[in-house]
Scaffold this motif. Structure first.
Motif, PDB file in Angstrom:
ATOM      1  N   PRO A 146       4.158  40.332  13.876  1.00  7.15           N
ATOM      2  CA  PRO A 146       5.132  39.907  14.893  1.00  7.15           C
ATOM      3  C   PRO A 146       6.116  40.996  15.302  1.00  7.15           C
ATOM      4  N   GLY A 147       6.380  41.971  14.428  1.00 10.44           N
ATOM      5  CA  GLY A 147       7.353  43.007  14.748  1.00 10.44           C
ATOM      6  C   GLY A 147       6.762  44.259  15.346  1.00 10.44           C
ATOM      7  N   ALA A 148       5.462  44.306  15.543  1.00  7.28           N
ATOM      8  CA  ALA A 148       4.831  45.528  16.044  1.00  7.28           C
ATOM      9  C   ALA A 148       5.178  45.768  17.519  1.00  7.28           C
ATOM     10  N   TRP A 149       5.332  47.033  17.864  1.00  2.99           N
ATOM     11  CA  TRP A 149       5.541  47.416  19.258  1.00  2.99           C
ATOM     12  C   TRP A 149       4.192  47.666  19.917  1.00  2.99           C
ATOM     13  N   ILE A 150       4.106  47.325  21.201  1.00  6.83           N
ATOM     14  CA  ILE A 150       2.929  47.645  21.999  1.00  6.83           C
ATOM     15  C   ILE A 150       3.340  48.691  23.031  1.00  6.83           C
ATOM     16  N   VAL A 151       2.648  49.811  23.018  1.00  7.68           N
ATOM     17  CA  VAL A 151       2.863  50.866  24.002  1.00  7.68           C
ATOM     18  C   VAL A 151       1.660  50.847  24.937  1.00  7.68           C
ATOM     19  N   ASP A 152       1.907  50.546  26.202  1.00  9.41           N
ATOM     20  CA  ASP A 152       0.818  50.382  27.146  1.00  9.41           C
ATOM     21  C   ASP A 152       0.634  51.620  28.006  1.00  9.41           C
ATOM     22  N   PHE A 153      -0.549  52.225  27.894  1.00  5.07           N
ATOM     23  CA  PHE A 153      -0.944  53.338  28.751  1.00  5.07           C
ATOM     24  C   PHE A 153      -2.062  52.901  29.693  1.00  5.07           C
ATOM     25  N   THR A 154      -2.394  51.604  29.646  1.00  2.00           N
ATOM     26  CA  THR A 154      -3.500  51.059  30.432  1.00  2.00           C
ATOM     27  C   THR A 154      -3.065  50.778  31.860  1.00  2.00           C
ATOM     28  N   ASN A 155      -3.798  51.317  32.813  1.00  4.22           N
ATOM     29  CA  ASN A 155      -3.488  51.097  34.219  1.00  4.22           C
ATOM     30  C   ASN A 155      -4.023  49.757  34.725  1.00  4.22           C
ATOM     31  N   PRO A 156      -3.377  49.198  35.755  1.00  9.14           N
ATOM     32  CA  PRO A 156      -2.119  49.642  36.361  1.00  9.14           C
ATOM     33  C   PRO A 156      -0.935  49.309  35.453  1.00  9.14           C
ATOM     34  N   VAL A 157      -0.265  50.355  34.958  1.00  6.43           N
ATOM     35  CA  VAL A 157       0.735  50.213  33.902  1.00  6.43           C
ATOM     36  C   VAL A 157       1.847  49.245  34.283  1.00  6.43           C
ATOM     37  N   GLY A 158       2.349  49.311  35.522  1.00 10.18           N
ATOM     38  CA  GLY A 158       3.455  48.439  35.907  1.00 10.18           C
ATOM     39  C   GLY A 158       3.090  46.973  35.815  1.00 10.18           C
ATOM     40  N   ILE A 159       1.921  46.591  36.326  1.00 12.12           N
ATOM     41  CA  ILE A 159       1.503  45.196  36.310  1.00 12.12           C
ATOM     42  C   ILE A 159       1.168  44.748  34.894  1.00 12.12           C
ATOM     43  N   VAL A 160       0.469  45.593  34.142  1.00 12.24           N
ATOM     44  CA  VAL A 160       0.112  45.230  32.767  1.00 12.24           C
ATOM     45  C   VAL A 160       1.357  45.080  31.907  1.00 12.24           C
ATOM     46  N   THR A 161       2.309  45.998  32.044  1.00 11.46           N
ATOM     47  CA  THR A 161       3.545  45.894  31.268  1.00 11.46           C
ATOM     48  C   THR A 161       4.338  44.659  31.663  1.00 11.46           C
ATOM     49  N   ARG A 162       4.370  44.345  32.937  1.00 10.92           N
ATOM     50  CA  ARG A 162       5.070  43.139  33.386  1.00 10.92           C
ATOM     51  C   ARG A 162       4.438  41.892  32.780  1.00 10.92           C
ATOM     52  N   ALA A 163       3.122  41.860  32.701  1.00  7.36           N
ATOM     53  CA  ALA A 163       2.443  40.728  32.078  1.00  7.36           C
ATOM     54  C   ALA A 163       2.823  40.604  30.605  1.00  7.36           C
ATOM     55  N   LEU A 164       2.833  41.727  29.904  1.00  5.84           N
ATOM     56  CA  LEU A 164       3.191  41.707  28.480  1.00  5.84           C
ATOM     57  C   LEU A 164       4.622  41.212  28.272  1.00  5.84           C
ATOM     58  N   LEU A 165       5.553  41.731  29.040  1.00  5.81           N
ATOM     59  CA  LEU A 165       6.951  41.348  28.882  1.00  5.81           C
ATOM     60  C   LEU A 165       7.178  39.894  29.301  1.00  5.81           C
ATOM     61  N   ALA A 166       6.485  39.444  30.339  1.00  7.88           N
ATOM     62  CA  ALA A 166       6.629  38.054  30.779  1.00  7.88           C
ATOM     63  C   ALA A 166       6.163  37.077  29.718  1.00  7.88           C
ATOM     64  N   HIS A 167       5.264  37.533  28.837  1.00 14.32           N
ATOM     65  CA  HIS A 167       4.766  36.675  27.769  1.00 14.32           C
ATOM     66  C   HIS A 167       5.464  36.957  26.436  1.00 14.32           C
ATOM     67  N   GLY A 168       6.594  37.622  26.501  1.00 16.27           N
ATOM     68  CA  GLY A 168       7.441  37.774  25.325  1.00 16.27           C
ATOM     69  C   GLY A 168       7.011  38.809  24.317  1.00 16.27           C
ATOM     70  N   HIS A 169       6.164  39.747  24.703  1.00 16.30           N
ATOM     71  CA  HIS A 169       5.708  40.758  23.751  1.00 16.30           C
ATOM     72  C   HIS A 169       6.679  41.936  23.707  1.00 16.30           C
ATOM     73  N   ARG A 170       6.729  42.578  22.552  1.00 22.29           N
ATOM     74  CA  ARG A 170       7.550  43.783  22.367  1.00 22.29           C
ATOM     75  C   ARG A 170       6.765  44.952  22.937  1.00 22.29           C
ATOM     76  N   ALA A 171       7.009  45.263  24.203  1.00 19.51           N
ATOM     77  CA  ALA A 171       6.156  46.221  24.904  1.00 19.51           C
ATOM     78  C   ALA A 171       6.964  47.169  25.770  1.00 19.51           C
ATOM     79  N   VAL A 172       6.448  48.376  25.889  1.00 14.56           N
ATOM     80  CA  VAL A 172       6.985  49.390  26.800  1.00 14.56           C
ATOM     81  C   VAL A 172       5.786  50.058  27.458  1.00 14.56           C
ATOM     82  N   GLY A 173       5.882  50.297  28.767  1.00 14.83           N
ATOM     83  CA  GLY A 173       4.807  50.976  29.481  1.00 14.83           C
ATOM     84  C   GLY A 173       5.047  52.470  29.565  1.00 14.83           C
ATOM     85  N   LEU A 174       3.963  53.233  29.572  1.00  7.56           N
ATOM     86  CA  LEU A 174       4.057  54.694  29.541  1.00  7.56           C
ATOM     87  C   LEU A 174       3.095  55.301  30.553  1.00  7.56           C
TER      88      LEU A 174
END
Length: 439
Positions: free
Chosen positions: A147-175
């Motif tokens: 539950p405490g792990a960070w997700i670092v997203d380098f998967t394109n399209p980064v903006g949309i994928v990161t928005r999906a992760l954050l909208a679902h409550g995940h600990r995520a940052v896009g790169l």
């Protein structure tokens, strides 16, 4: 790099790379080996369903660590749950559908007179539809295990994928590597070290501008453009007069907006980037299988992703070691750009620590850029709606899904015409049916 004064050293960490069979991975591994004082890895796990690629990439990864004297353990597995178990952070670098899907993304939009590209326009939407559901499933499994792990997203399209992760409550940052690439390019032109260069980087993923380049607190962007404008224009493949008139340095991806028709003509007359990358990947995988090779080959630089490893190490270290550095990342807007919703994902410098990324204050964005940012943000909202169709209890009928795809395409500034949007919707669904449960 020594631990900054006042910071608490973080225990050696476990990191998992989902998509670890990618030919990008040796670039990442090389960075982990060189920068082990910044990010002290005890264990690196490469996770990928392609077991044959994992053997080749994993073997080279171990040899890179051994050559550089890194004491960390490298393993690989096709079992996602086992791979992410106990990981402090999980890096995502996925390509759902592989290079074959990318080839399609870059081809069928051209038939409608629109840019064919894997992260922008209709091709970018197709990639988002294939990718978002898979990424969210992975993130849910990571959350159940750690539950405490960070997700670092380098998967394109980064903006949309990161928005999906954050909208679902995940600990995520896009790169993305665009900002660090500019930093290194500018430093080389100016004859200074990269660490001396501070960027005023602003916008959305693959839709950004450098509005200032500071060295020692002085904005040297005017001098940079005056003395090196031809070099920068050549690097960006944009006209020098455009850079002079704008007074900023746009990202390469702004070509698709500022020179759309010319780019379409160019793409129609040349082999696709997907075909070029597929050929490079075949050569790389053959090289990776050589038991004598113990460093990333020069050919990898043609694959893309330059400086990805340095950016990934810096970001992951800040998240796990709580050192509070400033980096360009993709994160929630939260009022930073007041004309966008708070839950939009923007790409800007941010303070990064164990709580996540907090955007730094920015100057008001000029209308010339703000209008396009607002337009693409609206598209990204609709793109995410389409990508989530049939998920989270939503109606999964085909007509509704088609309407969602059509709306996103109609909203995109590179499309925006009903005839194009209709035809592109049909093409997108025809080429991606196996990836869409409702199609």
């Amino acid at each position: 790099m020594p631990t900054p004064q006042g910071a608490t050293p973080h225990p050696r960490v476990k990191l998992a790379v989902v998509g670890g069979g990618s030919t990008y991975t040796p670039e990442l591994v090389d960075g982990f080996a060189r920068l082990r004082d910044v990010l002290p890895l005890a264990e690196l796990v490469l996770v990928d369903p392609a077991a044959d690629r994992l053997e080749l990439v994993g073997g080279l990864a171990r040899r890179i660590f051994a050559k550089q004297g890194h004491p960390g353990r490298i393993s690989w597995t096709s079992d996602l749950d086992a791979g992410v178990d106990g990981a402090d952070a999980v890096l995502l670098q996925l390509r759902i559908g592989g290079q074959a899907a990318r080839q399609q993304d870059e081809t069928w939009p051209l038939e409608c007179g629109c840019v064919g590209q894997e992260t922008t326009g209709a091709g970018g939407l197709a990639k988002a539809l294939r990718t978002v559901p898979v990424v969210l499933d992975i993130a849910e499994r990571v959350r159940r295990r750690n539950p405490g792990a960070w997700i670092v997203d380098f998967t394109n399209p980064v903006g949309i994928v990161t928005r999906a992760l954050l909208a679902h409550g995940h600990r995520a940052v896009g790169l993305c590597n665009v900002a660090i690439g500019f930093q290194r390019k500018f430093a080389a032109l100016l004859g200074v070290s990269p660490g001396e260069v501070e960027l005023e980087h602003i916008g959305l993923n693959h839709l950004t501008w450098e509005r200032a380049v500071r060295v020692g607190g002085e904005d040297v962007l005017p001098r940079l453009l005056a003395e090196h404008g031809d070099t920068l224009a050549g690097h960006l493949r944009m006209p020098r007069p455009l850079l002079d008139r704008l007074g900023v340095v746009p990202s390469y991806y702004l070509r698709y907006y500022y020179q759309h028709d010319a780019v379409v003509r160019e793409l129609r007359g040349t082999p696709s980037r997907a075909a070029e990358v597929a050929a490079i990947e075949r050569q790389l995988l053959e090289m990776y299988g050589d038991p004598v090779l113990d460093e990333k080959p020069e050919l990898l630089s043609r694959r893309g992703g330059a400086f990805y490893s340095e950016a990934a190490v810096a970001l992951t270290s800040s998240l796990l070691r709580d050192v509070g550095g400033t980096q360009v990342v993709n994160t929630l807007n939260r009022g930073t750009l007041p004309f966008l919703p708070d839950d939009a994902v923007i790409e800007v410098p941010a303070t990064v620590d164990s709580t996540g990324a907090t955007p730094l204050p920015v100057r008001p964005l000029e209308p010339l850029y703000a209008g396009l940012v607002a337009h693409v943000t609206a598209y990204e909202h609709l793109a995410l709606e389409a990508a989530l169709w049939g998920r989270d209890g939503r109606n999964a009928d085909r007509s509704g899904g088609r309407d969602a795809v059509f709306s996103a395409l109609l909203a995109h500034p590179l499309i925006g015409q009903t005839d194009h949007a209709d035809r592109l919707t049909d093409e997108l669904l025809a080429h991606n049916r196996e990836h869409l449960t409702w199609a």
